[in-house]
Design an enzyme around this catalytic site. Structure first.
Site, PDB file in Angstrom:
ATOM      1  N   HIS A  54       7.869   9.081 -45.331  1.00  0.00           N
ATOM      2  CA  HIS A  54       8.599   7.737 -45.668  1.00  0.00           C
ATOM      3  C   HIS A  54       7.480   6.703 -45.575  1.00  0.00           C
ATOM      4  O   HIS A  54       7.488   5.942 -46.528  1.00  0.00           O
ATOM      5  CB  HIS A  54       9.712   7.671 -44.772  1.00  0.00           C
ATOM      6  CG  HIS A  54      10.308   6.346 -45.333  1.00  0.00           C
ATOM      7  ND1 HIS A  54      10.360   4.961 -44.204  1.00  0.00           N
ATOM      8  CD2 HIS A  54      10.789   5.805 -46.351  1.00  0.00           C
ATOM      9  CE1 HIS A  54      10.627   4.039 -44.688  1.00  0.00           C
ATOM     10  NE2 HIS A  54      11.320   4.438 -46.060  1.00  0.00           N
TER      11      HIS A  54
ATOM     12  N   GLU B  84       5.008   6.759 -48.545  1.00  0.00           N
ATOM     13  CA  GLU B  84       5.998   6.607 -49.640  1.00  0.00           C
ATOM     14  C   GLU B  84       5.549   4.929 -50.000  1.00  0.00           C
ATOM     15  O   GLU B  84       5.250   4.402 -50.777  1.00  0.00           O
ATOM     16  CB  GLU B  84       7.184   6.887 -49.585  1.00  0.00           C
ATOM     17  CG  GLU B  84       8.202   6.295 -50.863  1.00  0.00           C
ATOM     18  CD  GLU B  84       9.377   5.976 -50.338  1.00  0.00           C
ATOM     19  OE1 GLU B  84       9.864   4.805 -50.874  1.00  0.00           O
ATOM     20  OE2 GLU B  84      10.076   6.795 -49.819  1.00  0.00           O
ATOM     21  N   HIS B  85       5.588   4.295 -48.938  1.00  0.00           N
ATOM     22  CA  HIS B  85       5.477   2.816 -48.954  1.00  0.00           C
ATOM     23  C   HIS B  85       4.094   2.541 -49.349  1.00  0.00           C
ATOM     24  O   HIS B  85       3.774   1.646 -49.971  1.00  0.00           O
ATOM     25  CB  HIS B  85       5.980   2.193 -47.514  1.00  0.00           C
ATOM     26  CG  HIS B  85       7.252   1.942 -47.232  1.00  0.00           C
ATOM     27  ND1 HIS B  85       7.807   0.615 -46.965  1.00  0.00           N
ATOM     28  CD2 HIS B  85       8.404   2.606 -47.206  1.00  0.00           C
ATOM     29  CE1 HIS B  85       9.023   0.713 -46.975  1.00  0.00           C
ATOM     30  NE2 HIS B  85       9.662   2.043 -47.183  1.00  0.00           N
TER      31      HIS B  85
ATOM     32  N   GLU C 224      12.619  -1.915 -41.169  1.00  0.00           N
ATOM     33  CA  GLU C 224      13.784  -1.294 -41.866  1.00  0.00           C
ATOM     34  C   GLU C 224      14.521  -0.378 -41.198  1.00  0.00           C
ATOM     35  O   GLU C 224      15.641  -0.330 -41.371  1.00  0.00           O
ATOM     36  CB  GLU C 224      12.943  -0.427 -43.056  1.00  0.00           C
ATOM     37  CG  GLU C 224      13.945   0.482 -43.830  1.00  0.00           C
ATOM     38  CD  GLU C 224      12.965   1.203 -44.878  1.00  0.00           C
ATOM     39  OE1 GLU C 224      13.764   2.155 -45.626  1.00  0.00           O
ATOM     40  OE2 GLU C 224      12.003   1.035 -45.253  1.00  0.00           O
TER      41      GLU C 224
END
Length: 458
Positions: A78, A81-82, A158
């Site tokens: 993840h 992905e950022h 997040e």
């Protein structure tokens, strides 16, 4: 004059009425819709034409997700992905999405246990540009140490906002950790906070160089294009990237025998209501016997989907012990599927009563099966969803991309309606064997202060 919204609703109602009169078998798609081919570098390409408007959806899917992370680096899939939205030699930091926006398009990305995907929705004439940009960042990502640390703070925030401040998310995370004894699905996609806090540029680049390559990716393009147009563009962009001989599928540990049901209790004063949950491990479509996963889909539709389901009618309508109840089967995964059930008890109703009634509904279906009327209604509901989703470019791209990335074929995807239509009541009844309490975790959430750890003072 009728508004467009009113016309849409009216047409939808008419369509549903006509659908109810059609035999289930006639709803299956006739002939292949998608075209697939593979470039010499190993990139699989799937094209699903839809020529009603000059718009396309472009998605690149990587066969890697959170379940493939090296031990101790949870959240790296993840995190990467950022970071993919940072920079390359051709595109400046943070410019990727801005360029797509200036082109009049939309873009985003998402990570799950088995996949990582990036997509853009643009007018047809902008497709060459977004393909060029996506191909560029497949192999030319450039990461600045300072920017990596800044983005790490973003994913930590997040996690705080989506998990730490959400009691339901905390319970779901804890139940996942208890459901799987060995398989990495037990680790949350976003990662454990203590490991996320240590993720580095080196971790990200190692992961990137190992898994981001054309021979570990699937390109799906839906919309106003022909397979020939997409092939030409793909060869001119992705086709220039050499295959990575070091790409390999991670050998994930399997699950040992499950010999005891597990239970989780979460007390959190922020929880609005008491809730009851149960998750079971079940076969995924990729490993289920013929018709088995389809039977599970139909079983859960009959048992737990909506106000006509057996569990809802038993708990909410007949016994008045819950304000809501339901569940679902999730089978689009590389290794293992999952069945989930939930209920929101009314005030004063003990969890034991909820559990006893749900177990009794399951036991009744296991012993006596489902009716032909229930089965036909469930089939029509699923096939209607399939048809309506086929009317949406983004839904089509997700349908093909996700299933292909976890191991299905185009034929599997397009023949699903036909396979579903052939499932018998006996198969649905047999599928109840997967509601095995030994392969489950039951979770309860209470809006109360948690018990204090030993040795603490108030």
């Amino acid at each position: 004059m009728l508004t467009r919204a009113f016309v849409h609703v009216r047409l939808l109602i008419i369509g549903l009425a006509m659908l109810s009169l059609m035999p289930v078998t006639s709803l299956a798609q006739t002939g292949p819709r998608a075209t697939e081919f593979t470039l010499p570098n190993g990139l699989m390409v799937v094209v699903v034409p839809d020529n009603r408007a000059p718009v396309v959806t472009h998605m690149i899917w990587y066969r890697v997700g959170a379940a493939d992370e090296p031990p101790g680096t949870s959240g790296i899939a993840h995190f990467l992905e950022h970071l993919m939205f940072k920079a390359t030699e051709k595109i400046g930091t943070g410019e990727f999405s801005k360029i797509v926006s200036r082109l009049g398009g939309q873009d985003n990305a998402f990570t799950a246990q088995d996949i990582t995907a990036y997509f853009q929705r643009v007018s047809k004439d902008r497709l060459p540009k977004v393909m060029e940009m996506e191909a560029d960042r497949m192999v030319n990502l450039k990461l600045d140490e300072k920017e990596v640390l800044t983005e790490r703070d973003v994913i930590l925030e997040e996690r705080r906002s989506r998990v730490e401040n959400n009691p339901s998310a905390i319970l779901d995370e804890q139940m996942g950790a208890a459901l799987y004894l060995a398989h990495p699905y037990r680790i949350p996609v976003i990662g454990w906070e203590h490991e996320m806090a240590k993720l580095s540029r080196d971790d990200a680049m190692k992961f990137y160089k190992r898994f981001y390559a054309p021979n570990n990716a699937i390109l799906v393009v839906t919309g106003d294009v022909t397979p020939e147009e997409v092939r030409k563009l793909a060869e001119a962009t992705y086709g220039k990237i050499p295959r990575n001989p070091n790409v390999s599928t991670v050998e994930r540990p399997g699950e040992p025998p499950h010999r005891a049901a597990r239970r989780i209790e979460l007390k959190d004063p922020r929880a609005g209501r008491r809730t009851w949950h149960r998750h079971y491990i079940a076969p995924a479509y990729t490993h289920a016997a013929p018709g088995e996963a389809e039977a599970l889909d139909l079983l859960l539709k009959i048992l737990a989907s909506g106000p006509t389901s057996r569990i809802y009618k038993k708990l909410v309508v007949d016994e008045h012990v819950a304000s809501s109840a339901g569940g679902w089967y999730s089978g689009t995964a590389r290794d293992l599927g999952k069945i989930a059930l939930f209920a929101v008890p009314n005030d004063g109703v003990p969890f034991e009563k909820i559990e006893q009634l749900i177990d009794s509904v399951i036991a009744d279906v296991a012993a006596n099966g489902v009716t032909e009327a229930e089965l036909e209604r469930a089939k029509k509901a699923y096939l209607a969803e399939y048809i309506f989703q086929s009317d949406n470019q983004a839904s089509l791209a997700r349908r093909y991309g996700w299933a292909l990335t976890v191991g299905a074929t185009v034929k599997d995807i397009e023949e699903w309606p036909e396979r579903l239509s052939k499932v018998t009541a006996a198969q649905v009844q047999a599928a109840t064997r997967h509601l095995d309490i030994l392969r489950s975790v039951t979770g309860t959430m209470l809006p109360e202060a948690p018990n204090q750890p030993p040795g603490t003072r108030s």
